[in-house]
Scaffold this motif. Structure first.
Motif, PDB file in Angstrom:
ATOM      1  N   GLY A   1       0.746  -1.215  -0.155  1.00  0.00           N
ATOM      2  CA  GLY A   1      -0.071   0.173   0.109  1.00  0.00           C
ATOM      3  C   GLY A   1       0.902   1.257  -0.052  1.00  0.00           C
ATOM      4  N   SER A   2       0.163   2.194   0.481  1.00  0.00           N
ATOM      5  CA  SER A   2       0.820   3.665   0.373  1.00  0.00           C
ATOM      6  C   SER A   2       2.202   3.676   1.109  1.00  0.00           C
ATOM      7  N   ALA A   3       2.506   2.716   2.477  1.00  0.00           N
ATOM      8  CA  ALA A   3       3.517   2.912   3.060  1.00  0.00           C
ATOM      9  C   ALA A   3       4.679   2.252   2.307  1.00  0.00           C
ATOM     10  N   ALA A   4       4.203   1.096   1.752  1.00  0.00           N
ATOM     11  CA  ALA A   4       5.288   0.228   1.116  1.00  0.00           C
ATOM     12  C   ALA A   4       5.752   1.153  -0.118  1.00  0.00           C
TER      13      ALA A   4
ATOM     14  N   PHE B   1       5.452  -7.782  -1.048  1.00  0.00           N
ATOM     15  CA  PHE B   1       4.415  -8.768  -1.251  1.00  0.00           C
ATOM     16  C   PHE B   1       3.221  -8.288  -1.112  1.00  0.00           C
ATOM     17  N   GLU B   2       2.343  -8.397  -2.081  1.00  0.00           N
ATOM     18  CA  GLU B   2       0.831  -7.523  -1.903  1.00  0.00           C
ATOM     19  C   GLU B   2      -0.257  -8.627  -2.314  1.00  0.00           C
ATOM     20  N   ALA B   3      -1.141  -8.798  -1.271  1.00  0.00           N
ATOM     21  CA  ALA B   3      -2.279 -10.090  -1.400  1.00  0.00           C
ATOM     22  C   ALA B   3      -3.369  -9.296  -2.379  1.00  0.00           C
ATOM     23  N   ASN B   4      -3.517  -7.932  -2.420  1.00  0.00           N
ATOM     24  CA  ASN B   4      -4.965  -7.555  -3.167  1.00  0.00           C
ATOM     25  C   ASN B   4      -4.505  -6.563  -4.311  1.00  0.00           C
TER      26      ASN B   4
ATOM     27  N   GLY C   1      -2.737  -0.268  -2.156  1.00  0.00           N
ATOM     28  CA  GLY C   1      -3.547  -0.362  -1.108  1.00  0.00           C
ATOM     29  C   GLY C   1      -4.849   0.354  -1.012  1.00  0.00           C
ATOM     30  N   GLU C   2      -5.356   0.687   0.106  1.00  0.00           N
ATOM     31  CA  GLU C   2      -6.525   1.244   0.211  1.00  0.00           C
ATOM     32  C   GLU C   2      -6.731   2.533  -0.370  1.00  0.00           C
ATOM     33  N   CYS C   3      -5.865   3.582  -0.012  1.00  0.00           N
ATOM     34  CA  CYS C   3      -5.925   5.153  -0.322  1.00  0.00           C
ATOM     35  C   CYS C   3      -6.322   5.417  -1.598  1.00  0.00           C
TER      36      CYS C   3
ATOM     37  N   ALA D   1     -10.503   4.325  -0.220  1.00  0.00           N
ATOM     38  CA  ALA D   1     -10.405   5.100   0.812  1.00  0.00           C
ATOM     39  C   ALA D   1     -10.298   6.598   0.530  1.00  0.00           C
ATOM     40  N   CYS D   2      -9.023   7.358   0.722  1.00  0.00           N
ATOM     41  CA  CYS D   2      -8.957   8.461   0.549  1.00  0.00           C
ATOM     42  C   CYS D   2      -9.411   9.179  -0.811  1.00  0.00           C
ATOM     43  N   MET D   3      -8.957   8.578  -1.641  1.00  0.00           N
ATOM     44  CA  MET D   3      -9.258   9.122  -3.057  1.00  0.00           C
ATOM     45  C   MET D   3     -10.772   9.246  -3.538  1.00  0.00           C
TER      46      MET D   3
ATOM     47  N   SER E   1     -13.416   8.903  -1.560  1.00  0.00           N
ATOM     48  CA  SER E   1     -14.075   9.507  -0.727  1.00  0.00           C
ATOM     49  C   SER E   1     -14.088  10.977  -0.959  1.00  0.00           C
ATOM     50  N   LYS E   2     -12.887  11.479  -1.209  1.00  0.00           N
ATOM     51  CA  LYS E   2     -12.579  12.934  -1.627  1.00  0.00           C
ATOM     52  C   LYS E   2     -13.450  13.254  -2.760  1.00  0.00           C
ATOM     53  N   ALA E   3     -13.429  12.665  -3.813  1.00  0.00           N
ATOM     54  CA  ALA E   3     -14.149  12.572  -5.257  1.00  0.00           C
ATOM     55  C   ALA E   3     -15.245  12.673  -5.038  1.00  0.00           C
TER      56      ALA E   3
ATOM     57  N   ALA F   1      -0.439 -13.057  -0.688  1.00  0.00           N
ATOM     58  CA  ALA F   1      -0.324 -13.109   0.792  1.00  0.00           C
ATOM     59  C   ALA F   1       0.904 -13.682   1.271  1.00  0.00           C
ATOM     60  N   ALA F   2       1.623 -13.012   2.221  1.00  0.00           N
ATOM     61  CA  ALA F   2       2.815 -13.294   2.585  1.00  0.00           C
ATOM     62  C   ALA F   2       2.705 -13.581   4.231  1.00  0.00           C
ATOM     63  N   THR F   3       3.429 -14.588   4.667  1.00  0.00           N
ATOM     64  CA  THR F   3       3.411 -14.956   6.327  1.00  0.00           C
ATOM     65  C   THR F   3       4.856 -15.008   6.569  1.00  0.00           C
TER      66      THR F   3
ATOM     67  N   GLY G   1       3.087   2.666   8.534  1.00  0.00           N
ATOM     68  CA  GLY G   1       1.737   2.992   8.117  1.00  0.00           C
ATOM     69  C   GLY G   1       1.004   2.436   9.191  1.00  0.00           C
ATOM     70  N   ASP G   2      -0.474   2.254   8.742  1.00  0.00           N
ATOM     71  CA  ASP G   2      -1.443   1.999   9.564  1.00  0.00           C
ATOM     72  C   ASP G   2      -0.994   0.652  10.774  1.00  0.00           C
ATOM     73  N   VAL G   3      -0.272  -0.267  10.260  1.00  0.00           N
ATOM     74  CA  VAL G   3      -0.118  -1.352  11.098  1.00  0.00           C
ATOM     75  C   VAL G   3       0.852  -1.063  12.388  1.00  0.00           C
TER      76      VAL G   3
ATOM     77  N   GLN H   1      -3.755   6.524  11.475  1.00  0.00           N
ATOM     78  CA  GLN H   1      -4.083   5.973  10.178  1.00  0.00           C
ATOM     79  C   GLN H   1      -4.268   6.913   9.191  1.00  0.00           C
ATOM     80  N   TYR H   2      -3.235   7.279   8.534  1.00  0.00           N
ATOM     81  CA  TYR H   2      -3.179   8.498   7.576  1.00  0.00           C
ATOM     82  C   TYR H   2      -2.176   8.313   6.324  1.00  0.00           C
ATOM     83  N   THR H   3      -2.685   8.427   5.198  1.00  0.00           N
ATOM     84  CA  THR H   3      -1.686   8.273   4.302  1.00  0.00           C
ATOM     85  C   THR H   3      -0.138   9.038   4.426  1.00  0.00           C
ATOM     86  N   HIS H   4      -0.402  10.223   4.811  1.00  0.00           N
ATOM     87  CA  HIS H   4       0.818  11.084   4.876  1.00  0.00           C
ATOM     88  C   HIS H   4       1.691  10.373   6.132  1.00  0.00           C
TER      89      HIS H   4
HETATM   90  C1  LIG Z   1     -12.574   5.575   4.080  1.00  0.00           C
HETATM   91  C2  LIG Z   1     -11.365   6.134   4.270  1.00  0.00           C
HETATM   92  C3  LIG Z   1     -11.056   7.516   3.894  1.00  0.00           C
HETATM   93  C4  LIG Z   1      -9.562   7.933   4.108  1.00  0.00           C
HETATM   94  N1  LIG Z   1      -9.337   9.116   3.895  1.00  0.00           N
HETATM   95  C5  LIG Z   1      -8.000   9.556   4.292  1.00  0.00           C
HETATM   96  C6  LIG Z   1      -7.653  10.731   3.895  1.00  0.00           C
HETATM   97  O1  LIG Z   1      -8.458  11.661   3.333  1.00  0.00           O
HETATM   98  N2  LIG Z   1      -6.438  11.118   4.109  1.00  0.00           N
HETATM   99  C7  LIG Z   1      -5.431  10.339   4.637  1.00  0.00           C
HETATM  100  O2  LIG Z   1      -4.477  10.655   4.891  1.00  0.00           O
HETATM  101  N3  LIG Z   1      -6.105   9.182   4.913  1.00  0.00           N
HETATM  102  C8  LIG Z   1      -7.288   8.558   4.756  1.00  0.00           C
HETATM  103  N4  LIG Z   1      -7.631   7.498   5.161  1.00  0.00           N
HETATM  104  C9  LIG Z   1      -6.477   6.540   5.693  1.00  0.00           C
HETATM  105  C10 LIG Z   1      -5.490   5.663   4.644  1.00  0.00           C
HETATM  106  O3  LIG Z   1      -6.235   5.065   3.661  1.00  0.00           O
HETATM  107  C11 LIG Z   1      -4.670   4.801   5.170  1.00  0.00           C
HETATM  108  O4  LIG Z   1      -3.939   5.640   6.426  1.00  0.00           O
HETATM  109  C12 LIG Z   1      -3.547   4.387   4.148  1.00  0.00           C
HETATM  110  O5  LIG Z   1      -3.970   3.866   3.301  1.00  0.00           O
HETATM  111  C13 LIG Z   1      -2.423   3.573   5.021  1.00  0.00           C
HETATM  112  O6  LIG Z   1      -1.549   3.105   4.163  1.00  0.00           O
HETATM  113  P1  LIG Z   1      -0.865   1.568   4.418  1.00  0.00           P
HETATM  114  O7  LIG Z   1       0.071   1.179   3.296  1.00  0.00           O
HETATM  115  O8  LIG Z   1      -0.511   1.488   5.885  1.00  0.00           O
HETATM  116  O9  LIG Z   1      -2.023   0.356   4.369  1.00  0.00           O
HETATM  117  P2  LIG Z   1      -2.945  -0.175   2.926  1.00  0.00           P
HETATM  118  O10 LIG Z   1      -3.019   1.072   2.151  1.00  0.00           O
HETATM  119  O11 LIG Z   1      -4.302  -0.784   3.706  1.00  0.00           O
HETATM  120  O12 LIG Z   1      -1.914  -1.256   2.406  1.00  0.00           O
HETATM  121  C14 LIG Z   1      -1.924  -2.157   3.153  1.00  0.00           C
HETATM  122  C15 LIG Z   1      -1.697  -3.225   2.050  1.00  0.00           C
HETATM  123  O13 LIG Z   1      -1.144  -4.743   2.747  1.00  0.00           O
HETATM  124  C16 LIG Z   1      -1.673  -5.864   1.899  1.00  0.00           C
HETATM  125  N5  LIG Z   1      -1.636  -6.826   2.966  1.00  0.00           N
HETATM  126  C17 LIG Z   1      -2.180  -6.965   4.105  1.00  0.00           C
HETATM  127  N6  LIG Z   1      -1.917  -8.319   4.631  1.00  0.00           N
HETATM  128  C18 LIG Z   1      -0.920  -8.655   3.715  1.00  0.00           C
HETATM  129  C19 LIG Z   1      -0.208  -9.917   3.556  1.00  0.00           C
HETATM  130  N7  LIG Z   1      -0.187 -10.840   4.594  1.00  0.00           N
HETATM  131  N8  LIG Z   1       0.584 -10.139   2.654  1.00  0.00           N
HETATM  132  C20 LIG Z   1       0.565  -9.366   1.490  1.00  0.00           C
HETATM  133  N9  LIG Z   1      -0.218  -8.329   1.472  1.00  0.00           N
HETATM  134  C21 LIG Z   1      -0.820  -7.862   2.632  1.00  0.00           C
HETATM  135  C22 LIG Z   1      -3.205  -5.161   1.992  1.00  0.00           C
HETATM  136  O14 LIG Z   1      -3.997  -6.106   0.697  1.00  0.00           O
HETATM  137  C23 LIG Z   1      -3.147  -3.611   1.389  1.00  0.00           C
HETATM  138  O15 LIG Z   1      -3.038  -3.499   0.170  1.00  0.00           O
HETATM  139  C24 LIG Z   1      -8.750   7.025   4.700  1.00  0.00           C
HETATM  140  C25 LIG Z   1      -9.119   5.456   5.300  1.00  0.00           C
HETATM  141  C26 LIG Z   1     -10.364   5.119   4.967  1.00  0.00           C
HETATM  142  C27 LIG Z   1     -10.829   3.656   5.181  1.00  0.00           C
END
Ligand SMILES: Cc1cc2nc3c(=O)[nH]c(=O)nc-3n(C[C@H](O)[C@H](O)[C@H](O)COP(=O)(O)OP(=O)(O)OC[C@H]3O[C@@H](n4cnc5c(N)ncnc54)[C@H](O)[C@@H]3O)c2cc1C
Length: 451
Positions: free
Chosen positions: A17-20, A44-47, A51-53, A57-59, A61-63, A108-110, A298-300, A305-308
Motif C-alpha cells: 500500500g501507500s507505506a510500501a 508482497f501484495e495480496a490484493n 493499497g486502500e488510499c 479510501a482517501c481518493m 471519498s474525496k472525489a 499474501a505473505a506470512t 503505516g497503519d499497522v 491511520q493516514y496516508t501522510h
Molecule cells: C474511507 C477512508 C478514507 C480515508 N481518507 C483518508 C484521507 O483523506 N487522508 C488520509 O491521509 N488518509 C485517509 N485514510 C487512511 C488511509 O487510507 C490509510 O492510512 C493508508 O491507506 C495506510 O496505508 P498503508 O500502506 O499503511 O495500508 P494499506 O493502504 O491498507 O495497504 C496495506 C496493504 O497490505 C496488504 N496486505 C495485508 N496483509 C498482507 C499480507 N499478509 N501479505 C501481503 N499483503 C498484505 C493489503 O492488501 C493492502 O493492500 C482513509 C481511510 C479510509 C478507510
C-alpha cells in the motif's frame, strides 16, 4: 510474467500500500544519492498494489465529497469516481514499484521465522522485514451484526457501490463516519449518524466538535450522539437498528465506521517472538520488538491511520536502514484533516495530552476576519497551544472554511519552532482566511505577556 525466483533479499515488505510504495521510493532515492550498492527489495501484495488510499479510501471519498458539494448527480459522480480510482486497475502502482527496482510478488505473505517469509508456497529470505499490512475494520460487538450480510457495509463497500441507499444508518461518528455521512446525505439519502460520544471529536475543544456536528446537520445528516445500540436485525429488505432506549430505526443499509485496528493477524508475527500480535511494540525509528530485524510502517504501526503518516514512517525506516538513522516517527508534528464542510484540522497533541503548566490555549473565530463577511461563511474557530517557555506553537485544532489549506501554515509554524512573537508580526493577505492566524498569534502574545 513468471514468478521471480526465491532469493535472498535485503528488504522484504509485507503489503504493497501507500507505506510500501513510499518505502520503495525512499530506498531507491537513498541508494542513489548515497551511491550505495543496489538494495534488493521484494514487496508482497495480496490484493491491489497501492493499497486502500487510491482505490477504496482517501481518493474515492474525496472525489465523492467534491461532487456532492458541487451538486453533481449520483450517476455522474460514480462515473467520475471510477476514473479517479483508475477503474480499480493497480497497474500504474505496480509499474512504479518495479521501476524503483523492487520485485513484486502478488500473494499474501506470512513470516515463518526471523528473516523468513512464505508466499504462494515459496520461501523467501530477507535481512530486514518491514510490516506494511495496513489496518482492518473493527467490528463493534453489536448483537445481530454478523447476520446482516450485504446489508451491512464497510467504508470500502460504501465507496464502491453503484447504488445509493435511500435510508442509511452509519455506526461510528469519527473521521470516516462523518465523511461518509456527508457524502450520502448530500446526494439525497436519509442518513442517521449514530455515535456513543456526546459530540464529534470529544477529545478536541468542545466548540470544534459542536461546529462539526453543525456542519453535518447543515449537510442534511441526522446526528444522533450519546446513543447505544442494542441490536441490529434484518427487517424486510433492510435493517432495523434497536437502541438501548428501545427506539427503533429502519434503514436500507448500515455502514460500520467504528474504528480500525492494525492488521497483524495471519502475518506470522508470533513466529518472531511477538507476544501479543494485537499490540506490536514499535519504537520511534519504526523498529518492532521481535526476533531479527523487523520494522512497521503505516497503519499497522499503530501511530495514526493516514496516508501522510504512512509516507513519513516509510522515510524514517528507509533512513534507519540505509541512511544516517537520525529520523524519528515523532520528529515532526502529525496533522490530519476531516473533509466535512467546512473541514476539520487537527495538528499535534490534544488538550488532555498537554499540561496547563506548560502551555496556554488561545482561540480565534473566523468571524473576526473580513473574509467571513465577504463570503458569508459559516462559523469557524481555531485553537492553538503555545509553549510557555519556548513561546512556540505546539498544537492547533480547528474547523472552518479552507482549514485543510490553513493546516499547512500551522504545520510549518510548529515544525520550524518560530516564536509566536515573530509569527504575530507577519503580514497576512487581505481578505484571506489566513488572517485568522494573525488574530490567534496576537492573542497568544497578549496572553503570554512580555518575554
Ligand atoms: C474511507 C477512508 C478514507 C480515508 N481518507 C483518508 C484521507 O483523506 N487522508 C488520509 O491521509 N488518509 C485517509 N485514510 C487512511 C488511509 O487510507 C490509510 O492510512 C493508508 O491507506 C495506510 O496505508 P498503508 O500502506 O499503511 O495500508 P494499506 O493502504 O491498507 O495497504 C496495506 C496493504 O497490505 C496488504 N496486505 C495485508 N496483509 C498482507 C499480507 N499478509 N501479505 C501481503 N499483503 C498484505 C493489503 O492488501 C493492502 O493492500 C482513509 C481511510 C479510509 C478507510
Amino acid at each position: 510474467m513468471p514468478d521471480p525466483d526465491p532469493a535472498d533479499f535485503d528488504v522484504a515488505v509485507l503489503g504493497g500500500g501507500s507505506a510500501a510504495e513510499a518505502l520503495v521510493g525512499a530506498l531507491a532515492h537513498l541508494t542513489a544519492v548515497r551511491d550505495l550498492r543496489e538494495v534488493r527489495v521484494v514487496v508482497f501484495e495480496a490484493n491491489r498494489v497501492g493499497g486502500e488510499c487510491p482505490f477504496v479510501a482517501c481518493m474515492p471519498s474525496k472525489a465523492m465529497l467534491h461532487d456532492a458539494a458541487a451538486h453533481t448527480g449520483w450517476r455522474d459522480a460514480i462515473e467520475r469516481r471510477a476514473g479517479v480510482v483508475d477503474h480499480l486497475d493497480d497497474s500504474r502502482h505496480a509499474e512504479q514499484l518495479t521501476a524503483h527496482g523492487a520485485v513484486l510478488v502478488r500473494a499474501a505473505a506470512t513470516i515463518t521465522a526471523a528473516g523468513r517469509i512464505e508466499a504462494a508456497g515459496r520461501e523467501y529470505t530477507a535481512e530486514h522485514i518491514v510490516l506494511a499490512t495496513g489496518s482492518q475494520l473493527l467490528m463493534p460487538p453489536i448483537e445481530g451484526i454478523e447476520e446482516l450480510g450485504d446489508r451491512c457495509w464497510t467504508s470500502e463497500e460504501a465507496l464502491l457501490t453503484q447504488d445509493r441507499p435511500t435510508r442509511l444508518a452509519i455506526i461510528g461518528g469519527g473521521a470516516i463516519g462523518c465523511e461518509l455521512a456527508t457524502i450520502f446525505a448530500r446526494f439525497g439519502s436519509e442518513v442517521h449518524l449514530l455515535d456513543v460520544a456526546p459530540r464529534a471529536f470529544p477529545d478536541l475543544p468542545q466548540a470544534i466538535g459542536e461546529l462539526v456536528d453543525d456542519a453535518l446537520r447543515a449537510a442534511g445528516v441526522r446526528v444522533c450522539r450519546g446513543i447505544e445500540i442494542e441490536q441490529v436485525t434484518r427487517r424486510g429488505g433492510g435493517v432495523r437498528t434497536t437502541l438501548a432506549n428501545g427506539a427503533g430505526l429502519d434503514t436500507d443499509r448500515i455502514i460500520v465506521a467504528a474504528g480500525r485496528r492494525p492488521r497483524t493477524e495471519g502475518i506470522g508475527v508470533e513466529h518472531i517472538g511477538v507476544a501479543d500480535p494485537d499490540h506490536l511494540a514499535v519504537d520511534d525509528t519504526g523498529r518492532v520488538t521481535a526476533d531479527g530485524s523487523v520494522w512497521a510502517i503505516g497503519d499497522v504501526a499503530g501511530r495514526g491511520q493516514y496516508t501522510h503518516v504512512a509516507n513519513h514512517h516509510a522515510n524514517v525506516v528507509a533512513d534507519a536502514l540505509f541512511g544516517d538513522g537520525t529520523r524519528r516517527f515523532d520528529d515532526v508534528v502529525t496533522p490530519a484533516c476531516v473533509f466535512t464542510d467546512p473541514p476539520l484540522m487537527t495538528i499535534g497533541p490534544r488538550p488532555a495530552e498537554l499540561s496547563d503548566d506548560d502551555v496556554i490555549w488561545v482561540s480565534a473565530n473566523l468571524s473576526e476576519t473580513p473574509r467571513w463577511t465577504t463570503d458569508a461563511l459559516t462559523d469557524g474557530v481555531v485553537t492553538v497551544a503555545v509553549d510557555r517557555r519556548s513561546r512556540t506553537v505546539v498544537a492547533a485544532h480547528g474547523v472552518g472554511a479552507s482549514f485543510d489549506v490553513l493546516a499547512s501554515a500551522l504545520v510549518t509554524a510548529i515544525d520550524s519552532r518560530v516564536p509566536v512573537d515573530q509569527l504575530a508580526r507577519s503580514m497576512w493577505p487581505f481578505p484571506s482566511i489566513g488572517e485568522i492566524l494573525g488574530v490567534v498569534y496576537s492573542r497568544a502574545v497578549e496572553s503570554l505577556g512580555e518575554p
